[in-house]
Design a protein around this motif. Sequence first.
Motif, short mmCIF file in Angstrom:
data_model
loop_
_atom_site.label_atom_id
_atom_site.label_comp_id
_atom_site.label_asym_id
_atom_site.label_seq_id
_atom_site.Cartn_x
_atom_site.Cartn_y
_atom_site.Cartn_z
N GLY A 167 -27.38 -94.64 -13.34
CA GLY A 167 -26.89 -93.58 -14.22
C GLY A 167 -26.64 -94.01 -15.65
O GLY A 167 -25.76 -93.46 -16.33
N GLU A 201 -17.69 -85.28 -15.96
CA GLU A 201 -18.22 -85.09 -14.61
C GLU A 201 -18.57 -83.62 -14.46
O GLU A 201 -17.79 -82.75 -14.82
CB GLU A 201 -17.19 -85.46 -13.54
CG GLU A 201 -16.58 -86.85 -13.66
CD GLU A 201 -17.52 -87.96 -13.25
OE1 GLU A 201 -18.66 -87.67 -12.84
OE2 GLU A 201 -17.12 -89.13 -13.35
N CYS A 255 -27.56 -89.03 -10.60
CA CYS A 255 -26.35 -88.77 -11.40
C CYS A 255 -26.37 -87.38 -12.02
O CYS A 255 -27.42 -86.76 -12.18
CB CYS A 255 -26.19 -89.84 -12.48
SG CYS A 255 -27.42 -89.74 -13.78
N SER A 296 -18.38 -96.68 -14.73
CA SER A 296 -19.29 -96.28 -13.66
C SER A 296 -18.52 -95.65 -12.49
O SER A 296 -17.70 -96.32 -11.87
CB SER A 296 -20.09 -97.49 -13.16
OG SER A 296 -20.82 -98.07 -14.22
N ILE A 306 -20.26 -92.53 -10.62
CA ILE A 306 -21.29 -91.92 -9.78
C ILE A 306 -22.64 -92.54 -10.11
O ILE A 306 -22.94 -92.78 -11.28
CB ILE A 306 -21.34 -90.39 -10.00
CG1 ILE A 306 -20.00 -89.75 -9.66
CG2 ILE A 306 -22.45 -89.75 -9.18
CD1 ILE A 306 -19.92 -88.30 -10.06
N ASP A 307 -23.45 -92.76 -9.08
CA ASP A 307 -24.78 -93.36 -9.26
C ASP A 307 -24.69 -94.59 -10.15
O ASP A 307 -25.33 -94.69 -11.20
CB ASP A 307 -25.76 -92.33 -9.86
CG ASP A 307 -27.22 -92.78 -9.71
OD1 ASP A 307 -27.46 -93.74 -8.97
OD2 ASP A 307 -28.08 -92.18 -10.37
N THR A 347 -32.91 -90.07 -10.97
CA THR A 347 -31.60 -90.63 -10.64
C THR A 347 -30.86 -89.64 -9.74
O THR A 347 -31.31 -88.53 -9.49
CB THR A 347 -30.75 -90.87 -11.90
OG1 THR A 347 -30.30 -89.61 -12.43
CG2 THR A 347 -31.56 -91.59 -12.98
#
Length: 595
Positions: A61, A79, A101, A54, A56-57, A99
């Motif tokens: 996510g 990414e 993400c 984990s 981002i978000d 979301t």
Amino acid sequence: MCGLAGIIWKSAQQDRGATERHLAAFEPGLVHRGPDERGVHVGNGFGVVHRRLSIIDIATGQQPMMAEGGTVGIAYNGEIYNHQSLRKELETRGHHFETHCDTEVVLRLFIEQGPDSFNRLDGMFALVIWDLRGATPVYHLARDHLGTKPMYIYEDDKRICFSSEIRPLLAIPDADLSIDPSGLQSFLTFRYTQAPHTLYRRIARLEAGARIRIERGLAVRHRYWDIPSRDRPLDIAAPEARARLHDLLKQSVSDQQMSEVPVGLLLSGGLDSSVIAYLCGELGVRLKSFNIGFPSINEFTYSSEVAKAFSLDHLNVETTVEAIIDRFETAIEAMDEPIADPACFPLHILCDEISRHVTVVLSGEGSDEMLGGYPQYRQVFDNGPLPSAEQFDRFLRQSWYFLDKPPVLSQPFDAARRLRHASYFLERPPLEGMLAYDLKTWLPENLMMKADKILMSHSLEGRFPFLSKAIAEFLMALPDDMKLGVEGGKRLLREAFGKRLPQRIIDRPKMGFSVPLDELVAAQRDRGYDLLNQHASSELAACLDIAEVRRRFDAHHSGETKNSLWAWTTLALLQWMSAAGRAGAKTPTLPAAAA
């Protein structure tokens, strides 16, 4: 950053339990890539397992992720740095997001634009998307433009399996895991295996900038992006080019700060990492930086000077030959496939320290391959006009590849196989051709795989600001004299940041990461012979002339014909095959090497 694996049955009439058993076999080989969360999706005739690191978000996510009433789904590793601008663009056209993400952006962009969406992404990724909206399911596998993230594919007459690493595919029930002589030859020539080969006959790697469409059990490969061919150099004045490079790099470094976990920097004190350090300072970002070296060979003076100049919290880690020998088996296993780059081993040690402080680390790879930073570029370029084939041969020889060594293969050696990617050189002017060739081969399959596998073995994410798609396309369009100057390669980068970095960093010659290879090989003499004995009657002996390898080991250690790099390359191969459980394998009858 994550790991994924899955299966697509060629016949949709498959027991759900068979799919679940495959996913259960895959998952243990992915946990290190995604220790934070797991996700599984089993559909009619396919299934995917995803492990998440984990970044981002973190809250929302999770993957696999579905949309359109569950008819379109994605599992992805990577990414996307331009996901915010893509999100805004999609929102103006009526898309609604659940979301924050980048995964959802990739999915909704695909829903709107199909496989054409992959070329809109600026970042690093390997993904699978399943689209069940039509009369028959369609599956898409894709790898990013410059091959920063890996994707491997196993195919036989009943299934197509895919994974972020080779290791999960080795757990496929009743799989054909016979050795591929072409992949072995590639490794023994280049010290890594060029795409699409691996050391396994039925496991291929998806090439950088490529995608595969799978429908009704038929997999068709497409190229959605390739190394730009410079029909004519970009007409741009030097001051404008310097400003443009500065702005592109600053934007890339800024984009790659996105994270909900700590970010660090690999800082050697060379030009590339020092530029990233400077730009972090210009952006007001203060990262923790890291470097590693040996007591007698290191760049600590340079990295410490840069860290002090830009107020970085810096850590120099000292290692030894003995520490690498102790780490040898662990690091080889972490690499997932054999890569004979000696720098892999200090990096593995350094990651122990990095993982105590940060989860994401920036690094300067890619500048050399786009701006002519390696000495062989100048050596070949300065030789004057020669026929293209002769220039290409000279370039490969100067790149420390084993072209002159008589093959140690038991099966016929096909010299033409090493020319698979030659068109990237032969169809371009010399400097542009060398850069394109390395961007197609050395960068994705050596440098990026080394970084991906070793960092991910420590649950770390690597990011590479120079590998922005926009930067690659800009730099490849520039004239040669903006890359090679009288002082060497990377002229434009030196001039763009010459007044921004300590002068000693600008003036210093390129060093590269140096490893005391002679000492390492000498200290592992007994290991080499032990591994040869293990493999004397193994499956590897059906492809590799073990007696000839032993003779060359004797010649090296006696001083008759010393070649530490070749000995190290062979040692890495033997150890990897042993770690993969193949040293005791029964020798099979292998198919003849295909032309």
